[in-house]
Scaffold this active site. Structure first.
Site: not given
Ligand code: ARG
Length: 458
Positions: A154-155, A276, A282, A289
């Site tokens: 949570t949070h 990348s 990468k 996304e």
């Protein structure tokens, strides 16, 4: 001359033709438009509104036009404005005056309302079948991870231990609701508007039920003004798709976090990641996304539709031509996102050990330690305070609740005995949450079976 050109003395400005033409995008409704026209012509013939032979010739020619279109043999003309008038023009080119009788008792206003309803009905079924596949894949992943313990948050702070199955089944619940919302939208889309005419129906003795039956609609619209100006079903669809995209986007966000070096809970398959152009090391979660990003596009379509409709006086207004691109874009987006999303999740590697170790840090069993005290007679608020002190002690001594000695426990509360160690094992913490809806292995296995039954039913 234009099909509506009778009362005009000048031709339209050529840029205006381009500006108001919708053929570039509404041509994808050709099948619905022709199928709708065939049903309309059959009804006109049956009712004796046009001659039977004419109705038959129209239907036969429309079928030929459809076949030619499917074979890529037909080109559209921007000057004929939209799909409705393009097809009618081609029909008239082929069979002359008989073709001119098709539009009797009909307007493009009820025609376009019909086409878009037919289109949405088909697409809802397709999206539901993609979504069903997503749910089945998720349920399968859940069944492989009933014992995969991970921290629940949570949070975005470690909270209590759960399992990966529990986490992923939360999304199945969301998808079940999305599926139901699509079914619900389908019900209200499944209503046949032809016969509404331009706005005030028509003087011809149409048999609207016959047309509805021919086209597989289960009811007809009951007010011609509403019949031509209702786009609620478009808004409902795009709203339902917006909620679905929001669910995909939330999981994508988790995937992005979990695939980071900081979490390392999962690793995406090479087939669903990218590199990348400058940084050789990468491996980026671009698909996740993009899905997260495309959610904005679908929300945009929804806002576009709402705004387009909010100020329109009854009945039809040309503003409503803008409905199609918004609906198409939302449908296309979801149909692209769902398969990529599903395959991305299906092929990712779940790092079960990393998840398990993350559960050990961050005191995810602190609530269970407090519950142990409660079971041994300590009021919950006092138990909360005692464990809080122990957590602080652990932080200061760089250790965790599992590794404290019994003396250290008893220094803070004499109630403690050695059974506390077993009670705060994370496996035990999960198993003990055997409430319906909880993460216990026992309950999760039942839920997976319930889901399997649901998939058989839908
Ligand atoms: N292309 C139009 C649309 O998409 C069809 C209806 C046009 N009706 C009219 N009276 N201009 O809404």
């Amino acid at each position: 001359m234009k099909l509506w050109g009778g009362r005009f003395t000048k031709s339209t400005d050529s840029f205006t033709d381009h500006f108001h033409s919708s053929i570039s995008f509404d041509q994808r409704l050709y099948q619905e438009d022709i199928t709708g026209s065939i049903a309309h012509a059959a009804m006109l013939g049956k009712q004796g509104i046009i001659a039977k032979e004419d109705a038959e010739l129209i239907q036969k020619t429309l079928k030929e036009i459809l076949a030619d279109m499917e074979a890529g043999k037909v080109t559209f003309d921007e000057k004929a404005e939209d799909i409705h008038m393009n097809i009618e023009t081609i029909l008239i080119e082929r069979i002359g005056d008989v073709g001119k009788r098709l539009h009797t008792g009909r307007s493009r206003n009820d025609q376009v309302a019909l086409d878009i309803r037919m289109y949405i009905k088909t697409e809802i079924k397709e999206i539901q079948s993609l979504l069903k596949n997503t749910m089945m894949v998720f349920n399968q992943i859940a069944s492989e991870n009933v014992e995969t313990i991970m921290p629940g948050y949570t949070h975005l702070q470690r909270a209590q231990p759960i399992t990966f199955a529990h986490h992923i089944l939360a999304y199945v619940e969301m998808f079940k609701r999305d599926y139901e919302r699509l079914t619900d939208t389908y019900k209200r889309t499944n209503c046949m508007p032809l016969g509404s005419g331009a706005l005030a129906s028509t003087t011809y003795p149409l048999d609207r039920e016959f047309v509805a039956e021919q086209l597989g609609f289960d009811s007809i619209t009951l007010n011609s003004m509403d019949g031509v100006s209702d786009r609620d079903f478009c808004i409902e669809l795009v709203s339902t798709l917006s909620i679905l995209m929001m669910h995909l986007s939330r999981f994508c966000e988790e995937i992005i976090l979990w695939s980071s070096h900081e979490f390392r809970f999962i690793e995406l398959d090479d087939a669903y990641s990218t590199g990348s152009s400058i940084m050789p090391q990468k491996k980026n979660p671009d698909m996740a996304e993009l899905i997260r990003g495309k959610t904005g596009r679908v929300y945009g379509n929804l806002m576009g539709l709402f705004t387009m409709m909010k100020g329109l006086p009854l009945a039809y207004n040309k503003d409503m031509q803008e409905d199609k691109e918004a609906v198409f874009s939302a449908v296309d987006t979801i149909k692209m996102c769902l398969p990529v999303f599903t395959a991305m999740i299906e092929t990712m590697t779940v790092h079960q050990q990393t998840m398990y170790h993350a559960t050990k840090g961050g005191f995810t069993n602190a609530t269970d330690a407090a519950d142990w005290l409660v079971k041994n007679g300590v009021p919950f608020r006092d138990a909360h305070a005692i464990i809080g002190q122990l957590v602080l002690y652990c932080i200061n001594h760089n250790t965790n609740l599992d590794d404290l000695t019994l003396q250290e426990y008893q220094a803070i509360s004499p109630v403690f005995n050695e059974t506390v160690y077993d009670a705060i094992r994370v496996e035990k913490c999960v198993a003990a949450r055997n409430v319906k809806g909880g993460p216990s292995q026992e309950y999760i296995k039942k839920l997976i079976a319930v889901n399997d039954d649901y998939f058989k039913m839908i």
